[in-house]
Design a protein around this motif. Sequence first.
Motif, PDB file in Angstrom:
ATOM      1  N   SER A   1       0.873  -1.171   0.000  1.00 26.19           N
ATOM      2  CA  SER A   1       0.000   0.000   0.000  1.00 26.19           C
ATOM      3  C   SER A   1       0.909   1.219   0.000  1.00 26.19           C
ATOM      4  CB  SER A   1      -0.902   0.014   1.239  1.00 26.19           C
ATOM      5  OG  SER A   1      -1.659   1.212   1.299  1.00 26.19           O
ATOM      6  N   VAL A   2       0.837   2.016  -1.065  1.00 26.36           N
ATOM      7  CA  VAL A   2       1.730   3.164  -1.223  1.00 26.36           C
ATOM      8  C   VAL A   2       0.877   4.417  -1.420  1.00 26.36           C
ATOM      9  CG1 VAL A   2       3.724   4.083  -2.462  1.00 26.36           C
ATOM     10  CG2 VAL A   2       3.347   1.603  -2.360  1.00 26.36           C
ATOM     11  N   ALA A   3       1.250   5.486  -0.718  1.00 25.46           N
ATOM     12  CA  ALA A   3       0.497   6.743  -0.764  1.00 25.46           C
ATOM     13  C   ALA A   3       1.469   7.901  -0.566  1.00 25.46           C
ATOM     14  CB  ALA A   3      -0.584   6.739   0.312  1.00 25.46           C
ATOM     15  N   PRO A   4       1.018   9.128  -0.697  1.00 23.66           N
ATOM     16  CA  PRO A   4       1.920  10.266  -0.497  1.00 23.66           C
ATOM     17  C   PRO A   4       2.551  10.310   0.886  1.00 23.66           C
ATOM     18  CG  PRO A   4      -0.016  10.976  -1.699  1.00 23.66           C
ATOM     19  CD  PRO A   4      -0.280   9.562  -1.274  1.00 23.66           C
TER      20      PRO A   4
ATOM     21  N   ARG B   1      -4.947   3.149   4.165  1.00 23.38           N
ATOM     22  CA  ARG B   1      -5.450   2.436   2.983  1.00 23.38           C
ATOM     23  C   ARG B   1      -5.193   0.928   3.064  1.00 23.38           C
ATOM     24  NH1 ARG B   1      -7.358   5.539  -1.048  1.00 23.38           N
ATOM     25  NH2 ARG B   1      -6.865   7.768  -1.059  1.00 23.38           N
ATOM     26  N   ALA B   2      -4.198   0.527   3.835  1.00 31.36           N
ATOM     27  CA  ALA B   2      -3.932  -0.904   4.024  1.00 31.36           C
ATOM     28  C   ALA B   2      -4.884  -1.543   5.027  1.00 31.36           C
ATOM     29  CB  ALA B   2      -2.489  -1.109   4.488  1.00 31.36           C
TER      30      ALA B   2
ATOM     31  N   ALA C   1      -4.082  -1.551  -1.335  1.00 30.89           N
ATOM     32  CA  ALA C   1      -4.559  -0.276  -0.796  1.00 30.89           C
ATOM     33  C   ALA C   1      -6.042  -0.079  -1.085  1.00 30.89           C
ATOM     34  CB  ALA C   1      -3.752   0.881  -1.391  1.00 30.89           C
ATOM     35  N   GLY C   2      -6.791   0.304  -0.060  1.00 29.79           N
ATOM     36  CA  GLY C   2      -8.218   0.516  -0.203  1.00 29.79           C
ATOM     37  C   GLY C   2      -8.553   1.932  -0.636  1.00 29.79           C
TER      38      GLY C   2
ATOM     39  N   GLY D   1      -6.943   3.530  -4.341  1.00 34.28           N
ATOM     40  CA  GLY D   1      -5.709   3.198  -3.625  1.00 34.28           C
ATOM     41  C   GLY D   1      -4.807   2.282  -4.422  1.00 34.28           C
ATOM     42  N   ARG D   2      -5.391   1.349  -5.148  1.00 34.95           N
ATOM     43  CA  ARG D   2      -4.596   0.412  -5.962  1.00 34.95           C
ATOM     44  C   ARG D   2      -3.926   1.149  -7.112  1.00 34.95           C
ATOM     45  NH1 ARG D   2      -6.222  -5.073  -6.856  1.00 34.95           N
ATOM     46  NH2 ARG D   2      -7.512  -4.531  -8.656  1.00 34.95           N
ATOM     47  N   THR D   3      -4.676   2.037  -7.752  1.00 34.56           N
ATOM     48  CA  THR D   3      -4.114   2.842  -8.835  1.00 34.56           C
ATOM     49  C   THR D   3      -2.948   3.689  -8.329  1.00 34.56           C
ATOM     50  OG1 THR D   3      -6.199   2.922 -10.042  1.00 34.56           O
ATOM     51  CG2 THR D   3      -4.612   4.687 -10.466  1.00 34.56           C
TER      52      THR D   3
END
Length: 345
Positions: A235-238, A246-247, A322-323, A333-335
């Motif tokens: 799960s990757v985010a800013p 999101r995870a 990622a949700g 989240g996946r995108t």
Amino acid sequence: MSDSLHLSVLDLIPVRTNQSSADAVAGALALAQLADRLGYERYWFAEHHNMASVASTTPPVLIAAVAATTERIRVGSGGVMLPNHSPLVVAEQFAALEAIAPGRIDLGIGRAPGSDPVITQLLRLSGTTSDVDRFPDNIADILSLLSTDGATLRLTSGREYDIRATPAAAAVPTLWLLGSSDYSAKLAASLGLPYVFANHFSGDGIEAALHHYRTGYQPSEAHPEPRTFLTVNASVAPTKEEAYDRALPQLRTMARLRLGRPMHALETVDEALAAEPDAMSDEVIAAMAGRWIIGDAAQAIDAVRRLSSQYGVDEVMISPIAGARTAEPAGAGRTQTLELLAGAL
């Protein structure tokens, strides 16, 4: 995407609250097309049955859909659970897929049923399946059936009978063995096949499995050298905080599974954050989160590189877990995970 490290994608097609199977599958096809544009190496579908939050029940159907709507990415199964199927049917399906997308098809095969005992029995009652005790023989049969020369069966009368998965194969899919134990690693080594360690659901025993695979490898004509990679949830985010939020829906789902609790559709991020604390779930979640890649782009790609270096692989397959928040598209989240990882590589 340009680097000596290659990234791929494993998709279970999550189904979240108030989402239909059609919505989930459409999201998976869009994500596969994005992965194709971003330069990911391959896109695989898992096989799971009768799970409220998972729509990847039939990899060959999904592979055909993705192969028809992408240009360069390899597409495959991660994997076909062979005990649920006839080896001949598997060979025929993937020979047809290879004809649809020549040079782009991977046949990943696993030994586990990918379902609970009731569904396993129902699959056996619904059609021809294979004996798990004959797994090595069934793998050898599939390899023969897929080959351009086909296989030869000797009948009790003594007459030889030729069998081919497709009438005139010009090429064959790449067959990979999947597993999370020494068994599949040793079998892949003995057959000279590529091997994938299923680290996304079992991080235990990876060192031993890869050691057995590499030290016991018997070169084959198609694969003179051992070839392996591993999977990991990501799960990757800013920010790391957002990545963890999101995870959380997937972490909570996996905790319910491991604690034997009732399963339901994947929560939104908002639903997961609003849930009441649960000591048993929290303990399981903390242990799993430590093995997953959860962070911002720099942290995530650094973690991927460490995995690659630690285990000596040049490819890592990401399961983008990622949700999304209630107001967002279900695949947001996946995108974001795929885009940030590709941009950081």
